[in-house]
Design a protein around this motif. Structure first.
Motif, mmCIF file in Angstrom:
data_model
loop_
_atom_site.group_PDB
_atom_site.id
_atom_site.type_symbol
_atom_site.label_atom_id
_atom_site.label_comp_id
_atom_site.label_asym_id
_atom_site.label_seq_id
_atom_site.Cartn_x
_atom_site.Cartn_y
_atom_site.Cartn_z
ATOM 1 N N HIS A 31 85.633 81.691 43.136
ATOM 2 C CA HIS A 31 85.953 80.359 43.675
ATOM 3 C C HIS A 31 86.343 79.470 42.500
ATOM 4 O O HIS A 31 85.615 78.538 42.135
ATOM 5 C CB HIS A 31 84.737 79.789 44.403
ATOM 6 C CG HIS A 31 85.051 78.689 45.379
ATOM 7 N ND1 HIS A 31 85.939 77.679 45.105
ATOM 8 C CD2 HIS A 31 84.595 78.440 46.643
ATOM 9 C CE1 HIS A 31 85.999 76.843 46.120
ATOM 10 N NE2 HIS A 31 85.205 77.296 47.081
ATOM 11 N N PRO A 32 87.513 79.708 41.902
ATOM 12 C CA PRO A 32 87.885 78.986 40.680
ATOM 13 C C PRO A 32 87.883 77.474 40.867
ATOM 14 O O PRO A 32 88.250 76.957 41.928
ATOM 15 C CB PRO A 32 89.303 79.514 40.398
ATOM 16 C CG PRO A 32 89.354 80.845 41.066
ATOM 17 C CD PRO A 32 88.514 80.695 42.309
ATOM 18 N N GLY A 33 87.450 76.801 39.808
ATOM 19 C CA GLY A 33 87.505 75.349 39.781
ATOM 20 C C GLY A 33 86.212 74.631 40.080
ATOM 21 O O GLY A 33 86.122 73.414 39.901
ATOM 22 N N LEU A 34 85.189 75.357 40.548
ATOM 23 C CA LEU A 34 83.920 74.693 40.833
ATOM 24 C C LEU A 34 83.247 74.226 39.543
ATOM 25 O O LEU A 34 83.332 74.876 38.500
ATOM 26 C CB LEU A 34 82.975 75.623 41.583
ATOM 27 C CG LEU A 34 83.377 76.102 42.977
ATOM 28 C CD1 LEU A 34 82.236 76.894 43.589
ATOM 29 C CD2 LEU A 34 83.774 74.933 43.868
ATOM 30 N N LYS A 35 82.522 73.119 39.638
ATOM 31 C CA LYS A 35 81.689 72.655 38.540
ATOM 32 C C LYS A 35 80.361 73.403 38.577
ATOM 33 O O LYS A 35 80.005 74.023 39.587
ATOM 34 C CB LYS A 35 81.448 71.143 38.658
ATOM 35 C CG LYS A 35 82.717 70.305 38.738
ATOM 36 C CD LYS A 35 82.392 68.836 38.965
ATOM 37 C CE LYS A 35 83.630 68.010 39.250
ATOM 38 N NZ LYS A 35 84.556 67.983 38.107
ATOM 39 N N LEU A 36 79.610 73.334 37.470
ATOM 40 C CA LEU A 36 78.326 74.029 37.363
ATOM 41 C C LEU A 36 77.192 73.025 37.209
ATOM 42 O O LEU A 36 77.297 72.061 36.449
ATOM 43 C CB LEU A 36 78.313 74.972 36.161
ATOM 44 C CG LEU A 36 79.428 76.012 36.053
ATOM 45 C CD1 LEU A 36 79.217 76.873 34.810
ATOM 46 C CD2 LEU A 36 79.493 76.875 37.296
ATOM 47 N N SER A 37 76.101 73.278 37.926
ATOM 48 C CA SER A 37 74.930 72.400 37.845
ATOM 49 C C SER A 37 73.654 73.226 37.869
ATOM 50 O O SER A 37 73.580 74.244 38.564
ATOM 51 C CB SER A 37 74.907 71.421 39.017
ATOM 52 O OG SER A 37 73.759 70.600 38.974
ATOM 53 N N ILE A 38 72.664 72.792 37.099
ATOM 54 C CA ILE A 38 71.317 73.346 37.187
ATOM 55 C C ILE A 38 70.453 72.259 37.827
ATOM 56 O O ILE A 38 70.085 71.272 37.194
ATOM 57 C CB ILE A 38 70.785 73.780 35.823
ATOM 58 C CG1 ILE A 38 71.646 74.933 35.303
ATOM 59 C CG2 ILE A 38 69.325 74.207 35.917
ATOM 60 C CD1 ILE A 38 71.233 75.469 33.959
ATOM 61 N N GLY A 39 70.172 72.450 39.123
ATOM 62 C CA GLY A 39 69.557 71.395 39.913
ATOM 63 C C GLY A 39 68.085 71.175 39.654
ATOM 64 O O GLY A 39 67.554 70.108 39.986
ATOM 65 N N GLU A 40 67.404 72.162 39.104
ATOM 66 C CA GLU A 40 66.001 72.018 38.685
ATOM 67 C C GLU A 40 65.771 72.932 37.498
ATOM 68 O O GLU A 40 66.298 74.050 37.448
ATOM 69 C CB GLU A 40 65.029 72.428 39.794
ATOM 70 C CG GLU A 40 64.874 71.463 40.939
ATOM 71 C CD GLU A 40 63.802 71.923 41.925
ATOM 72 O OE1 GLU A 40 62.964 72.778 41.549
ATOM 73 O OE2 GLU A 40 63.811 71.444 43.069
ATOM 74 N N TYR A 41 64.950 72.462 36.562
ATOM 75 C CA TYR A 41 64.507 73.326 35.470
ATOM 76 C C TYR A 41 63.305 72.684 34.801
ATOM 77 O O TYR A 41 63.099 71.463 34.889
ATOM 78 C CB TYR A 41 65.625 73.565 34.447
ATOM 79 C CG TYR A 41 65.974 72.348 33.604
ATOM 80 C CD1 TYR A 41 65.476 72.200 32.316
ATOM 81 C CD2 TYR A 41 66.802 71.334 34.102
ATOM 82 C CE1 TYR A 41 65.790 71.090 31.545
ATOM 83 C CE2 TYR A 41 67.114 70.230 33.346
ATOM 84 C CZ TYR A 41 66.614 70.113 32.058
ATOM 85 O OH TYR A 41 66.912 69.003 31.297
ATOM 86 N N SER A 42 62.502 73.500 34.156
ATOM 87 C CA SER A 42 61.346 73.008 33.404
ATOM 88 C C SER A 42 60.858 74.138 32.519
ATOM 89 O O SER A 42 61.012 75.319 32.858
ATOM 90 C CB SER A 42 60.224 72.556 34.338
ATOM 91 O OG SER A 42 59.064 72.198 33.605
ATOM 92 N N PHE A 43 60.255 73.786 31.400
ATOM 93 C CA PHE A 43 59.689 74.778 30.490
ATOM 94 C C PHE A 43 58.179 74.616 30.328
ATOM 95 O O PHE A 43 57.572 75.271 29.476
ATOM 96 C CB PHE A 43 60.376 74.688 29.120
ATOM 97 C CG PHE A 43 61.853 74.930 29.198
ATOM 98 C CD1 PHE A 43 62.357 76.218 29.220
ATOM 99 C CD2 PHE A 43 62.741 73.870 29.288
ATOM 100 C CE1 PHE A 43 63.724 76.453 29.314
ATOM 101 C CE2 PHE A 43 64.102 74.087 29.384
ATOM 102 C CZ PHE A 43 64.594 75.386 29.401
ATOM 103 N N GLY A 44 57.575 73.745 31.144
ATOM 104 C CA GLY A 44 56.130 73.569 31.076
ATOM 105 C C GLY A 44 55.683 72.881 29.800
ATOM 106 O O GLY A 44 56.480 72.486 28.948
ATOM 107 N N ALA A 45 54.357 72.716 29.679
ATOM 108 C CA ALA A 45 53.718 72.184 28.465
ATOM 109 C C ALA A 45 54.399 70.906 27.968
ATOM 110 O O ALA A 45 54.668 70.754 26.779
ATOM 111 C CB ALA A 45 53.684 73.247 27.365
#
Length: 698
Positions: free
Chosen positions: A529-543
């Motif tokens: 699906h060329p042309g889509l943007k990229l997002s990381i909607g949640e993330y965490s590394f703790g501590a």
């Protein structure tokens, strides 16, 4: 057990050496504003006598001074106890804000026998607090089990006056010997535009204590999301269902009177923060703010019940087996695509007077987990076809109501959700019946390709952003403030960031292979699906309260800028004054005056145990670097090589090593070196004298 010691035996000893006490803590009783937070049982004592502690079962003592300030040379105290050797004892400093202080086990270098059978202990601040961070408590404890009878008398506790060398180290931070380290910035190639939306945070109704400190981070975007967002009823103002997160209850999470979805949007507009809004796609939302899906009086005793509402259970029988839920209509009402369309139209109607309030709409939250997180209304696992069908239906509803808005999805939770459906997860990934029925193609590539095909047929563009979540799966890493902080986990937590971008890094978890999430997402988009943007909607590394958590977050923020990411939303936002808080500030407001990482990312070569990120403004006259030292022991004397960038006419440096006061301006070292203390986040601000020929960013 009463103490048999006589008053003469208990008398405090005479000082054995000339240690000058700058801050008395305990001498025959608490001194000044110090408070006793200890947990060990005590023996009887008269006023003016030493404290008597039972150290069996790892007993200990916490002494706290909430407003403590100052620079000290070390901790001194005296103890005595029959048969108790110093090697059983451990001391550390602590803080309510950060968890960065080493645990120091006593050895022969710390102790000295003095009069009256006492042992004097002195632990220098260079061991207790090598980064000279602010602390507000002292912890003394037995780190190994000791016999019950071996109690300890303790007295003469204090913080000593620093010597000249220690004072200089604390104030200037420049005298520690360092290892030479070169950071080579390339201003001629690989220059990429940094999307401002990578510095996003998240709102969750589960955080009833939402605080204004979230606006101090310098965040550029805020996401309305999390598990309860799948069941949010916008028509009732603030009605959610918490699902498995909290007893499958309908709740009003209002922390302030009148708080609704519109309040949230107005807050973001007032704080000049863009909004990513999760819209429900599961098909059901809360019908009120008082119902629950697993009432004990109808479904029987359960493993846990709500402390506030004992009739509301967690949906698990006493033996741990899931209980079948009652009809969804007990707690919920249908949420059709038309329900979502009405919401988006209501938002856009208000926007006619205030301007656009929602930058992007996210199609629900972690659908592969619905049969767990929301099994009361969606007990069956979601498959390939249902995910596509719901995306087409609800995406079309959003597009009808807001033709120019961005739509993101599918907001899947992690590694299995990228590759398999919930049907596959239930049957077993080795069997993977749903994936096999769809050509054995991993879920996300299949989903993207089928969406592109449908869009080609209808001419209606339904997805603008590929959105996935990322949580390291390694043991003990944790989420938010949770997570182990032993040296091995700390190092692994920092390394886990490599799963975002490094094709050579095999994930140190049950995954056991390279994740390389952002390049993988880009490849899937390019192929399907060329042309889509990229997002990381949640993330965490703790501590979040430990420097390893802050360093991991800073590393991720830097990589997001290098890796062409469009947006990213940390879950949720760090506690004020924590290392994770200052990791954000290193990129967004390092000097307290709005100083921030700039618009264009430059490649940097960094030595082992470090990482560096460089940015320049459009005119190539300003450069900001973020330098990270991942070693918890080694100091680096950093030199930044700028041969391809031109000369430097001005320099400033700010560094963070755990001090709750945050990033502090530091002097530049000899030969224009930048001192990087152990476990530190540093920001270097440069004013450049550009070369005659400049490479225009592409």
């Amino acid at each position: 057990m009463a103490w048999a010691a006589s008053r003469e035996e208990a008398a405090p000893p005479k000082p054995a050496e000339a240690l000058v006490i700058a801050e008395p803590i305990y001498t025959g009783g608490l001194q000044g504003d110090w408070q006793d937070y200890g947990w060990a049982p005590r023996g009887k004592r008269a006023k003016g006598e030493p404290e008597r502690l039972d150290l069996s079962e790892h007993g200990g003592w916490i002494l706290a001074h909430p407003r403590l300030e100052g620079i000290y040379g070390g901790l001194v105290f005296r103890f005595r106890g029959e048969g108790l050797d110093a090697q059983a004892l451990q001391v550390k400093l602590d803080s309510t804000t950060v968890d960065i202080f080493p645990r120091v086990k006593l050895d022969d270098s710390h102790v000295k026998a003095v009069d009256g059978g006492w042992t004097q202990v002195f632990v220098p601040m260079t061991q207790l607090n090598p980064t000279f961070a602010v602390f507000d408590r002292v912890v003394l404890r037995a780190w190994r089990r000791v016999p019950f009878a071996r109690r300890i008398e303790i007295d003469g506790i204090g913080l000593t006056k620093p010597d000249a060398a220690t004072l200089k180290a604390a104030v200037e931070g420049t005298e520690l010997p360092g290892t030479a380290a070169e950071f080579d910035v390339d201003c001629t190639r690989g220059v990429t535009r940094i999307s401002p939306l990578i510095y996003g945070i998240a709102y969750s109704p589960m955080r009833e204590w939402e605080s204004d400190h979230q606006w101090k981070l310098g965040a550029t975007a805020r996401r309305w999301g999390g598990n309860p967002a799948s069941r949010y009823n916008w028509e009732l103002g603030n009605a959610w269902n918490a699902g498995a997160d909290y007893f499958f209850r309908n709740l009003d999470y209002t922390s302030k009177p009148g708080f609704t979805w519109d309040t949230f949007l107005v807050q973001d507009l007032e704080n000049q923060v863009q909004t990513a809004l999760t819209v429900p796609m599961i098909g059901w939302v809360a019908r009120d703010t008082k119902s629950a899906s697993f009432p004990v009086d109808e479904l029987g005793a359960q493993q846990q019940t709500d402390p506030d509402r004992p009739n509301f259970g967690n949906g698990l029988a006493k033996n741990g087996k899931p209980i079948a839920a009652l009809e969804p209509k007990r707690t919920s009402v249908p949420a059709t695509p038309e329900f979502v369309e009405r919401w988006v139209r209501a938002i856009r109607a208000k926007d006619e007077k205030r301007g656009r309030s929602v930058a992007s709409y996210i199609l629900d939250n972690e659908p592969a987990l619905w049969n767990d997180t929301h099994r009361d209304v969606h007990p069956e696992p979601l498959g390939y076809d249902e995910l596509l069908k719901r995306t087409l239906e609800y995406g079309s509803a959003v597009r009808r109501a807001d033709p120019e808005g961005l739509i993101a999805g599918p907001a899947e939770w992690g590694w299995p959700g990228y590759l398999y459906s919930a049907i596959d997860a239930k049957a077993g990934f080795g069997v993977r019946p749903d994936r096999r029925a769809h050509g054995d193609v991993p879920l996300i590539p299949w989903y993207l390709k089928r969406l592109a095909e449908e869009e080609e047929k209808t001419g209606v563009h339904l997805l603008d952003v590929l959105d996935l979540h990322f949580y390291p799966q390694g043991k003990g890493i944790g989420v938010g403030t949770d997570g182990n902080t032993d040296p091995e986990t700390n190092a692994r937590r920092i390394r886990s960031t490599r799963a975002l971008w490094d094709p050579t890094y095999a994930d140190e978890s049950w995954i056991g292979e390279p994740v390389q999430l952002i390049p993988r997402m880009q490849r899937w988009v390019d192929e399907n699906h060329p042309g889509l943007k990229l997002s990381i909607g949640e993330y965490s590394f703790g501590a979040e309260r430990h420097l390893s958590g802050g360093l991991a977050l800073a590393e991720a923020l830097g990589r997001f800028g290098q890796q062409h990411l469009y947006s990213a939303y940390y879950w949720t936002y760090p506690p004020e004054g924590s290392p994770a808080f200052w990791a954000f500030r290193a990129f967004r407001n390092y000097d307290g005056q709005g100083g921030h990482f700039l618009d264009w990312s430059l490649p940097v070569r960094s030595p082992a145990d470090t990482s560096a990120f460089a940015s320049v403004d459009e005119a190539r006259r300003r450069m900001t670097l973020v330098l990270l030292n991942f070693s918890n022991k080694e100091t680096f004397d950093a030199q930044v090589l700028l041969q391809s960038c031109g000369g430097v006419e001005a320099r400033r440096m700010f560094s963070y090593t755990g001090d709750p006061k945050g990033l502090r301006e530091r002097p530049i070292g000899a030969n224009q070196t930048f001192k990087l203390p152990p476990y530190s986040i540093s920001v270097v601000q440069l004013t450049l004298v550009p070369r005659e020929k400049k490479t225009k960013p592409q």
